[in-house]
Design an enzyme around this catalytic site. Structure first.
Site, mmCIF file in Angstrom:
data_model
loop_
_atom_site.group_PDB
_atom_site.id
_atom_site.type_symbol
_atom_site.label_atom_id
_atom_site.label_comp_id
_atom_site.label_asym_id
_atom_site.label_seq_id
_atom_site.Cartn_x
_atom_site.Cartn_y
_atom_site.Cartn_z
ATOM 1 N N VAL A 94 -0.234 3.029 -6.960
ATOM 2 C CA VAL A 94 -0.028 4.249 -6.267
ATOM 3 C C VAL A 94 -0.797 4.246 -5.191
ATOM 4 C CG1 VAL A 94 -0.683 7.068 -6.882
ATOM 5 C CG2 VAL A 94 -1.030 5.172 -8.073
ATOM 6 N N ALA A 128 -3.385 4.295 -0.858
ATOM 7 C CA ALA A 128 -2.729 3.409 -1.720
ATOM 8 C C ALA A 128 -3.930 2.716 -3.172
ATOM 9 C CB ALA A 128 -2.034 2.206 -1.510
ATOM 10 N N LYS A 129 -4.006 2.947 -3.943
ATOM 11 C CA LYS A 129 -4.942 2.715 -4.520
ATOM 12 C C LYS A 129 -3.958 1.246 -5.645
ATOM 13 C CE LYS A 129 -9.239 1.801 -4.925
ATOM 14 N NZ LYS A 129 -10.311 1.995 -3.548
ATOM 15 N N GLY A 130 -4.573 0.385 -6.695
ATOM 16 C CA GLY A 130 -4.000 -0.530 -7.678
ATOM 17 C C GLY A 130 -5.719 -0.824 -8.628
#
Ligand code: NAD
Length: 429
Positions: free
Chosen positions: A73, A118-120
Site C-alpha cells: 500500500v 507505504a507498507k507491505g
C-alpha cells in the site's frame, strides 16, 4: 439519499474500520479538525494513493504448492517517493497494511525525511518455513509488486518477520529484473550490498534517545530509572540493550511466548544470547518468568511497547503505573487507551516520533547509495541523534503552545506538512 448528502467515502471507511485502521483514521480526523482542513484534502489524506494485493504461489520444499497473499500500500507521494517496511506475519491484513502505510506518511513528514508512506506484507508465519522457502516467497512477492516499487517510487525496508537478508533478496530480484544493480530500491540491506552502518540498530537507538530525553523532561535521572520492554525482536532487544548500557534498569521484557523479570535489572546481554540460541526469552536462567499480560502494568518509570499494534487498550490502560511510554512499535495504543493515559497524566511519546530512527537512517542509507559515498558509523549515529532530538524539541514546543497531547501535536504537525505539499502541488490536471 442524494449524492450531495452522502457521507464522504473516507468517513464510510473510517466508521467501518476497526483496529489499527480505525485508530489511524480517527487520529487523522482529529488533526484535520484541529487544522481546519477542508473535506477534499481530508479525503486525499485518508485514502491510499495506490494499493496492490497479489497472490504469491510458493513451491514448498516437499514439492506441494501453497498460495500466499501479499499487499503493498502506497499511502502518499506528496513529499517524495513512498517508504515503508515489509511485514511477514500471520496477522497481516490489507487494513493493517493501510494503517501502517498512513502512519509512515506522518512519520516521514514529522521528522522531515522527503518520503511519503507505504507498507507491505505477506500473511505468513515465517517460523514455519525454511530459509529456501522464504527466499522463494520473497523473490516472487518482489516480482509481483515490482511494477510499483523502485528507488524513486517506493522503497521497502524490514519490519516484523523480515530482516536484512530479506532486503538483499528483494534488491537482487529487482536488480536482475531491471538489468542493473539498484541498491536504492530497498533500505535496511546488508552493508556488503550498500546498506548503511548503524541501520540495524537505528530504530532502537532512536527509541532510546527519545526515552532518555522524556525521562529527563520529567526530571527522572536515567541512572537507576526502571524500564519494561514488550517485544524482544529487532526494536525491543536493541532498545533494552542500549537502555541498560545507559544505566537504566530493565526489569522485565516479554515476547510472543512469555515474559521474564528480575527485580534488580535483567542482564540484557546474557538474555540476548539466550534468545539467539533458543528463539525466545522463555527459559532464561537469570530471571523469573511471569504472565506477559502483566508487563504493561508493572511499576516502572518507562515502558517501551516494541511488539505489535493495539496492545494498550481501554481494558489495560487504567492500571498503568509507568510515568512515560515510548512507542517502539507502530500503533500500540488505541484511541480509547490514549484518552485514559492522558487523563491519568502518563506521558505517551507517539510511534511516529519514537520509532522514527529506522526511517531516518533508511533515508541516510538511500542518500549514501544515491551518492555512492559512505559515512562512518559515528557520523550516522551523530546525525540520527541530532534529528531525533530536534524533532523531540520541536514537538515539545508545539505541545506546550497548543496544549494538545504529544500524539495529537505530532499528528497535527505531520498532517499539516503533507496537506501543504498537496496544496502547493495542486491537483493535476
Ligand atoms: P521483530 O519481528 O524483529 O520482533 C517482534 C517482537 O515482538 C518479537 O520478539 C515477538 O516475539 C514479539 N511479539 C509479537 N507479538 C507479541 C505480543 N503480543 N506480546 C509480546 N511480544 C510480542 O519486529 P521488529 O522489527 O522489532 O518490530 C517491532 C515493532 O516495531 C513493530 O510494530 C514494527 O512495525 C515497529 N518498527 C520496526 C522498525 C524496524 O526498523 N524494524 C522501525 C519502526 C517501527
Amino acid at each position: 439519499m442524494t449524492l450531495d448528502t452522502a457521507p464522504p467515502r473516507h468517513e464510510v471507511a473510517a466508521s467501518a474500520a476497526e483496529g489499527p485502521l480505525g485508530n489511524a483514521h480517527s487520529q487523522l480526523r482529529s488533526a484535520v479538525a484541529t487544522l481546519g482542513l477542508d473535506d477534499g484534502i481530508h479525503r486525499m489524506l485518508a485514502q491510499p494513493r495506490r494499493e496492490i494485493t497479489v497472490q504469491v504461489p510458493l513451491r514448498r520444499d516437499d514439492g506441494s504448492v501453497e498460495v500466499l497473499t501479499g499487499h503493498r500500500v502506497q499511502h502518499n507521494f506528496a513529499r517524495g517517493p513512498a517508504k515503508g517496511g515489509i511485514r511477514y506475519s500471520p496477522a497481516v491484513t490489507l487494513d493493517e497494511v493501510r494503517a501502517l502505510a498512513m502512519w509512515m506518511t506522518w512519520k516521514c513528514s514529522l521528522v522531515d525525511v522527503p518520503y511519503g508512506g507505504a507498507k507491505g506484507g505477506i500473511t505468513i508465519d515465517p517460523r514455519h518455513y525454511s530459509r529456501d522457502e522464504l527466499e522463494r516467497v520473497t523473490r516472487r512477492y518482489t516480482t509481483e509488486i515490482l511494477p510499483i516499487i523502485g528507488p524513486e517510487r517506493d522503497i521497502p525496508a524490514p519490519d516484523i518477520g523480515t530482516d536484512e537478508q530479506t532486503m538483499a533478496w528483494m534488491m537482487d530480484t529487482y536488480s536482475v529484473s531491471v538489468g542493473h544493480t539498484a541498491p536504492g530500491v530497498v533500505t535496511g540491506k546488508p552493508v556488503s550490498v550498500g546498506g548503511s552502518l548503524g541501520r540495524s540498530s537505528a530504530t532502537s537507538q532512536g527509541v532510546v534517545h527519545i526515552a532518555l530525553a522524556a525521562l529527563a523532561h520529567l526530571g527522572i535521572a536515567r541512572a537507576g530509572a526502571t524500564a519494561a520492554v514488550q517485544g524482544f525482536g529487532k526494536v525491543g532487544a536493541g532498545a533494552a540493550l542500549i537502555l541498560a548500557e545507559a544505566g537504566v534498569e530493565v526489569l522485565a521484557v516479554s515476547d510472543q511466548y512469555g515474559a521474564v523479570h528480575h527485580p534488580d535489572g535483567l542482564d540484557v546481554r546474557a538474555l540476548d544470547q539466550h534468545v539467539a540460541a533458543t528463539g525466545s526469552v522463555v527459559g532464561f536462567s537469570g530471571a523469573e518468568s511471569f504472565p506477559p499480560e502483566q508487563l504493561l502494568g508493572l511499576d516502572v518509570d518507562l515502558l517501551v511497547p516494541a511488539a505489535v499494534e493495539g496492545v494498550r487498550n481501554e481494558h489495560n490502560a487504567g492500571p498503568v503505573q509507568a510515568k512515560v511510554i515510548v512507542e517502539g512499535a507502530n500503533g500500540p495504543t488505541t484511541g480509547a487507551a490514549d484518552e485514559i493515559l492522558s487523563a491519568n497524566g502518563v506521558l505517551v511519546v507517539p510511534d511516529i516520533l519514537a520509532n522514527a530512527g529506522g526511517v531516518i537512517v533508511s533515508y541516510f542509507e538511500w542518500v549514501q547509495g544515491n551518492q555512492s559515498y559512505w559515512w562512518t558509523e559515528g557520523e550516522v549515529n551523530h546525525r540520527l541523534e541530532q534529528r531525533m532530538l530536534m524533532a523531540w524539541n520541536d514537538l515539545l514546543e508545539t505541545q506546550c503552545r497548543t496544549r494538545l497531547t504529544l500524539r495529537e501535536a505530532a499528528t497535527v504537525t505531520a498532517v499539516e506538512k503533507v496537506a501543504h505539499a498537496h496544496q502547493v502541488r495542486g491537483i493535476y490536471p
